[in-house]
Write an enzyme that holds these catalytic residues in place. Structure first.
Site, PDB file in Angstrom:
ATOM      1  N   SER A  14       0.810  -1.213   0.000  1.00 37.99           N
ATOM      2  CA  SER A  14       0.000   0.000   0.000  1.00 37.99           C
ATOM      3  C   SER A  14       0.848   1.270   0.000  1.00 37.99           C
ATOM      4  CB  SER A  14      -0.936   0.002   1.211  1.00 37.99           C
ATOM      5  OG  SER A  14      -1.850  -1.079   1.132  1.00 37.99           O
ATOM      6  N   THR A  42       1.238  -7.025   2.080  1.00 35.27           N
ATOM      7  CA  THR A  42       0.717  -7.797   3.206  1.00 35.27           C
ATOM      8  C   THR A  42      -0.742  -7.475   3.492  1.00 35.27           C
ATOM      9  OG1 THR A  42       2.887  -8.069   4.247  1.00 35.27           O
ATOM     10  CG2 THR A  42       0.963  -8.207   5.684  1.00 35.27           C
ATOM     11  N   CYS A  43      -1.090  -6.206   3.555  1.00 33.57           N
ATOM     12  CA  CYS A  43      -2.446  -5.828   3.972  1.00 33.57           C
ATOM     13  C   CYS A  43      -3.503  -6.404   3.042  1.00 33.57           C
ATOM     14  CB  CYS A  43      -2.578  -4.312   4.032  1.00 33.57           C
ATOM     15  SG  CYS A  43      -4.226  -3.767   4.525  1.00 33.57           S
ATOM     16  N   CYS A  48      -4.671  -7.587   6.576  1.00 32.82           N
ATOM     17  CA  CYS A  48      -5.897  -7.019   7.126  1.00 32.82           C
ATOM     18  C   CYS A  48      -7.137  -7.253   6.282  1.00 32.82           C
ATOM     19  CB  CYS A  48      -5.713  -5.522   7.408  1.00 32.82           C
ATOM     20  SG  CYS A  48      -4.568  -4.654   6.352  1.00 32.82           S
ATOM     21  N   LYS A  51      -8.102 -11.046   6.429  1.00 35.83           N
ATOM     22  CA  LYS A  51      -8.402 -11.304   7.839  1.00 35.83           C
ATOM     23  C   LYS A  51      -9.759 -10.723   8.221  1.00 35.83           C
ATOM     24  CE  LYS A  51      -6.621  -8.566  10.693  1.00 35.83           C
ATOM     25  NZ  LYS A  51      -5.542  -7.758  11.315  1.00 35.83           N
ATOM     26  N   TYR A  99      -4.898  -2.528  -7.890  1.00 39.82           N
ATOM     27  CA  TYR A  99      -3.581  -1.934  -7.626  1.00 39.82           C
ATOM     28  C   TYR A  99      -2.754  -1.844  -8.908  1.00 39.82           C
ATOM     29  CZ  TYR A  99      -3.666  -1.447  -2.553  1.00 39.82           C
ATOM     30  OH  TYR A  99      -3.929  -1.013  -1.279  1.00 39.82           O
ATOM     31  N   ALA A 115      13.885  -7.182  -6.598  1.00 32.42           N
ATOM     32  CA  ALA A 115      14.887  -6.158  -6.874  1.00 32.42           C
ATOM     33  C   ALA A 115      15.763  -5.971  -5.652  1.00 32.42           C
ATOM     34  CB  ALA A 115      14.215  -4.844  -7.250  1.00 32.42           C
ATOM     35  N   GLY A 177      -0.394 -11.063  20.716  1.00 31.44           N
ATOM     36  CA  GLY A 177      -0.561  -9.773  20.075  1.00 31.44           C
ATOM     37  C   GLY A 177      -1.870  -9.714  19.321  1.00 31.44           C
ATOM     38  N   TYR A 178      -2.040  -8.651  18.535  1.00 32.77           N
ATOM     39  CA  TYR A 178      -3.342  -8.505  17.869  1.00 32.77           C
ATOM     40  C   TYR A 178      -3.549  -9.561  16.797  1.00 32.77           C
ATOM     41  CZ  TYR A 178      -1.004  -5.977  14.042  1.00 32.77           C
ATOM     42  OH  TYR A 178      -0.198  -5.631  12.991  1.00 32.77           O
ATOM     43  N   GLU A 182      -6.669 -12.012  17.132  1.00 29.52           N
ATOM     44  CA  GLU A 182      -7.698 -11.931  16.094  1.00 29.52           C
ATOM     45  C   GLU A 182      -7.981 -13.302  15.488  1.00 29.52           C
ATOM     46  OE1 GLU A 182      -7.073  -7.383  14.401  1.00 29.52           O
ATOM     47  OE2 GLU A 182      -5.825  -8.994  13.632  1.00 29.52           O
ATOM     48  N   ARG A 205      -0.414  -6.687  24.839  1.00 29.02           N
ATOM     49  CA  ARG A 205       0.534  -5.877  25.623  1.00 29.02           C
ATOM     50  C   ARG A 205       0.672  -4.475  25.026  1.00 29.02           C
ATOM     51  NH1 ARG A 205       6.135  -5.110  25.221  1.00 29.02           N
ATOM     52  NH2 ARG A 205       6.213  -6.570  23.472  1.00 29.02           N
ATOM     53  N   GLY A 262       5.653 -12.535  16.178  1.00 26.50           N
ATOM     54  CA  GLY A 262       6.473 -11.393  15.778  1.00 26.50           C
ATOM     55  C   GLY A 262       6.702 -11.338  14.283  1.00 26.50           C
ATOM     56  N   THR A 311      -0.995  -0.142   7.953  1.00 26.63           N
ATOM     57  CA  THR A 311      -1.108   0.214   6.546  1.00 26.63           C
ATOM     58  C   THR A 311      -1.396   1.701   6.313  1.00 26.63           C
ATOM     59  OG1 THR A 311      -1.789  -2.017   5.935  1.00 26.63           O
ATOM     60  CG2 THR A 311      -2.405  -0.246   4.423  1.00 26.63           C
ATOM     61  N   HIS A 436     -29.514   8.583  20.206  1.00 24.63           N
ATOM     62  CA  HIS A 436     -30.185   7.570  21.024  1.00 24.63           C
ATOM     63  C   HIS A 436     -31.223   6.802  20.193  1.00 24.63           C
ATOM     64  CE1 HIS A 436     -31.824   5.778  24.666  1.00 24.63           C
ATOM     65  NE2 HIS A 436     -33.037   6.047  24.201  1.00 24.63           N
ATOM     66  N   GLU A 441     -23.505   6.652  22.229  1.00 20.58           N
ATOM     67  CA  GLU A 441     -23.981   7.779  23.040  1.00 20.58           C
ATOM     68  C   GLU A 441     -23.334   7.797  24.416  1.00 20.58           C
ATOM     69  OE1 GLU A 441     -28.089   7.658  24.678  1.00 20.58           O
ATOM     70  OE2 GLU A 441     -28.235   5.738  23.642  1.00 20.58           O
TER      71      GLU A 441
END
Length: 453
Positions: A14, A42-43, A48, A51, A99, A115, A177-178, A182, A205, A262, A311, A436, A441
């Protein structure tokens, strides 16, 4: 000196794609880009986007159960991983095509091969040809890594998940981690028996303690066997799966093991050391505030720099690079108050300081409320609790942080992030009329702090 290009970008994720097409389309620069894998990075291809689609897929089972409480006579059959994966792959192909067309429409020349950097102005392609450029931009991102332990090669990494030929019946996810958290929610929602190991005391964390504690509690309530203070020491292939030895000495067998422990910057074998580009301890490209490396003609953006691995941040860095180098407007990327969504189940949105971070900096007031959202509460059963939380400076009344756990937390935090970024005070929130009935709210109706320091 004459160059083949004004800019050569290595990496078509991206950030790299945005920098390439804006430099070419808005400044008339002659630009080329090289990508050894798939356009989108990756994204779009391995992160993401697929996922989030998996998060959507994993939520329909609970949604159908909930529908009966609203008077619908519905039944749900088995989830077809193959049918979903086929649709998913088609969507990723479509996005990759977008893309590629964006680059083509901006007249960016594409090289679909690896490259590496030869010198300050020269790039070498995998087919042996070399290209010269006045500026080189490294945007090669990062990759997930396996831990160094016996049998680690038997485990999967997050990139492998989308290629699974079938869903496993049992899975162990290693990491808190996230990404790991997830995928724990995703597999659990798809009917897989999920165990999650994390060596620390609490998952996620670095995020607000109250918020991440609620996420962990609700994950366990939803059926994830989340175990903290434990790690993996050995993997062995056995009949029926992978035998895992844990740090507490226990042994169990799982059909699949996924490491989410990681990521590492993609700088191996790129020739950056030989070129004089300084790398950090983890292999990240070291850059200044304007994304410039130790070699003045070479810049780097995105996860390969290991600054903020998001991203939208890589895209902002790419835009700042173009402003600085091609538009004569020196621009630093802004890393302050970045809204973030974590698509755990329950969802978690956050912007600004956690309660723990703010407390160290200055006296604060904490406004928080926790409740069961209206839609799920009406359905009955084990409705997940929501959390709405504001961290407020006692001295200035500025909202220093906002944390939301629950349905649509990501959508809400994007809008709350605008107010926090603008420096809104608690009284600005209070003056805003509530919508509401809505969960959001609560952000403008909390009047009494639950804690002060």
């Amino acid at each position: 000196m004459s160059f083949d290009y004004d800019l050569f970008v290595i990496g078509a994720g991206s950030g790299g794609v945005r920098a390439a097409r804006v430099a070419a389309g808005e400044t008339g620069a002659k630009v080329a880009i090289a990508e050894e894998s798939r356009y989108g990075g990756t994204c779009v291809i391995r992160g993401c986007v697929p996922k989030k689609l998996m998060v959507f897929a994993s939520g329909y089972g609970a949604a159908v159960e909930e529908a009966s409480a609203y008077g619908w006579d519905v039944q749900i059959g088995d989830f077809s991983w193959l049918a979903f994966r086929e649709k998913l792959m088609a969507e990723l192909d479509r996005l990759e095509g977008i893309y590629q067309r964006l680059l083509e429409n901006s007249k960016v020349e594409r090289f679909s091969q690896r490259a590496s950097v030869v010198d300050a102005h020269t790039v070498k392609l995998a087919d042996g040809t070399t290209k010269t450029a006045k500026h080189i931009l490294i945007a090669t991102g990062g990759r997930p890594v396996r831990p160094d332990l016996p049998g680690a090669e038997l485990g999967m990494i997050s990139d492998d998940i989308f290629d699974l030929p079938e869903l496993p019946k049992t899975v162990l996810i290693v990491g808190g981690g996230y990404i790991g958290s997830e995928f724990a929610g995703i597999f659990n929602g798809l009917g897989v028996k999920v165990t999650q190991f994390y060596r620390g005391l609490q998952i996620l964390r670095g995020f607000d303690e109250e918020a991440r504690t609620l996420v962990a509690e609700e994950m366990r309530n939803a059926g994830v066997d989340l175990q903290t203070g434990i790690d993996v020491t050995r993997l062995e292939a056995v009949s029926g799966g992978i035998k895992v030895t844990a740090s507490d000495g226990t042994v169990a067998t799982y059909e699949k093991v996924i490491f989410a422990t990681g990521r590492k910057p993609n700088t191996d074998g790129m020739g950056l050391d030989d070129t004089g580009v300084k790398l950090g301890a983890k292999g990240e490209v070291v850059v200044d505030d304007y994304s410039q490396t130790s070699v003045p003609s070479i810049y780097a953006i995105g996860d390969v720099t290991d600054r903020v691995q998001l991203t939208p941040v890589a895209i902002r860095e790419g835009m700042a690079f173009v402003e600085t180098v091609f538009k004569g407007n020196p621009t630093k990327p802004d890393y302050e108050l970045i809204p973030t969504a974590i698509f755990t189940q329950p969802e978690f949105g956050t912007v600004g300081l956690s309660e723990e971070e703010a407390r160290v900096k200055e006296p604060i007031e904490v406004y928080a409320t926790s409740f069961k959202p209206m839609q799920q509460a009406f359905a009955g059963g084990a409705a997940q609790r929501m959390l709405m939380k504001l961290i407020v400076s006692k001295a200035t009344r500025v909202v220093l942080g906002c944390h939301i756990v629950g349905p649509s937390a990501g959508e809400m935090i994007q809008l709350a992030g605008i107010a926090v970024k603008m420096g809104a005070t608690k009284e600005d929130f209070d003056r805003t009329v509530a919508v509401h009935p809505s969960a959001a709210e609560e952000l403008v109706t909390m009047r009494t702090p639950v804690r002060t320091t």
